[in-house]
Write a protein that holds these residues in place. Structure first.
Motif: not given
Lengths: 264, 264
Positions: A132, A134, A189, A194, A230-232, B36, B191-192, B194, B234-238, B242-245, B247-248
């Protein structure tokens, strides 16, 4: 059961809980970053994070050093300092950085990639293999490369000029038929401002004596080791120029010229 | 010394090291976020983070719930679920969120603020008291407010529409001469995409039975407790949407209409 034995069992259980508990994350699953790329673009070239502290957060990554003195390549737990001209030496533990990103590299998957004539062509193939866009990825490629063109910018004196103005001072080196390691990060993206969206590559020769920020390269058939993160975590400077810098402008075009090494 | 005693000393020393070691950060100095804001704007309304996991990262903050069912207000270690209409109840431990941000609130400083006729006027004064716009802040204000206008959006069914389209379904409630707590976050401009740049306020009444996302309010002479946060995780969904959206895109204008509650 003797009291000592019971204590040791409790000790071990406590350690396991603390290390693996729900609130903790393995360092290898997290990208740790100090300051922001836009602060660097704006001329915030001095930070307060030492190599000792940085390496606590991971032994693989990239960045630069205070006064913008060259490039940082972190491999196998060692932070190498590449100065203008391409020479690399291990940085002392108390050297400081204004911008860096590291992780503990854990190989999640490998990608076998066909030869590519340019970094752009290579990146275009590599991105297709990422699960992904993302997420963050650390990417490690060890191999022999037909050629790698790198740069490093010499250390600056105050008053600092914006980074985009300093690209004309960069020293470019071309390594031919070179054995070494490409150290890469992919950032999504949505962290524009950042970190560097997309791929960001630094290079270090196999003998760890030379390298730099990769401007372009040709790549043979290689195996890319990929670590999905997956963590930042971003640590922001508590003091100094960072706190007073205007970080509201969109610096995307400055970033592109800096990353590609083309003077504005 | 008996072996049991030695073991306990070692146990305590180990715990202190693990909790205060150089790589660790006090939870109170860090803002923890799941997913995000741009993913939420894009319609990613289901996440995999439970309240139990979220509250491990902090007992103060805000967010929403899966299916975009209302607003989340986290105060004193309890995550309250505010449904459309404004009613608040403690969320069950296994309730999940698609977007939330929390910290352990540690008061660093207080700001004594003059009365303000609107949230915009209040924010304009408050920002002058923050040491730097380039950090995160958690802000807590307990007091009696002349009026607070809040909203909550009812839970959605699939296929999900973008958040900006749902603002017309929001239920607005006005509380007059109300005792309660304003729960605020300030996020820096960089962080715009995010999180929400600038201030983001949720409200909960003093009896913890009602509240919502603040659209506007009047504020008397109050004391704002401020906690500066220099780390941001930030913890992102695995998995999941989320992974296919995509986000650009820049969703700033969508965000503004959603935050202010004005339909596009």
């Amino acid at each position: 059961m003797r009291q000592g034995t019971r204590s040791w069992i409790f000790l071990c259980a406590s350690l396991v809980f603390l290390l693996l508990g729900p609130a903790s994350v393995q360092a290898g699953e997290r990208l740790f970053q100090y300051s922001t790329i836009d602060a660097l673009l704006a001329g915030v070239y001095d930070g307060n994070l030492t190599m000792g502290e940085l390496l606590n957060h991971g032994g693989f990554g990239l960045g630069t050093f205070n006064t913008l003195d060259g490039e940082m390549v972190v491999v196998d737990g060692v932070a190498y300092h590449v100065t203008a001209g391409g020479k690399a030496v291990p940085a002392p533990n108390d050297a400081k950085t204004p911008f860096a990103a590291v992780t503990d590299f854990d190989e999640d998957t490998i990608l076998r990639l066909a030869p590519a004539e340019s970094m752009a062509a290579f990146n275009a193939e590599l991105v297709k293999g990422l699960p992904s866009p993302n997420a963050f990825y650390a990417i490690r490629i060890d191999g022999r490369f037909p050629w790698v063109r790198t740069r490093a910018i010499p250390g600056q004196s105050r008053p600092y000029r914006p980074l985009a103005e300093l690209v004309k001072e960069q020293v470019v080196v071309k390594y031919t038929n070179v054995q070494g390691t490409l150290v890469g990060l992919w950032s999504p993206a949505f962290v524009k401002g950042v970190n560097v969206p997309g791929f960001h590559w630094h290079f270090l020769t196999a003998d760890r004596t030379a390298g730099g920020h990769v401007l372009d390269c040709a790549v043979g058939a290689v195996v890319a080791k990929v670590d999905q993160l997956l963590e930042f975590t971003v640590k922001l400077p508590a003091e100094g120029a960072f706190t007073g810098t205007d970080l509201t402008p969109d610096r995307s075009s400055e970033l592109e010229s800096v990353e590609k090494g083309s003077a504005q």
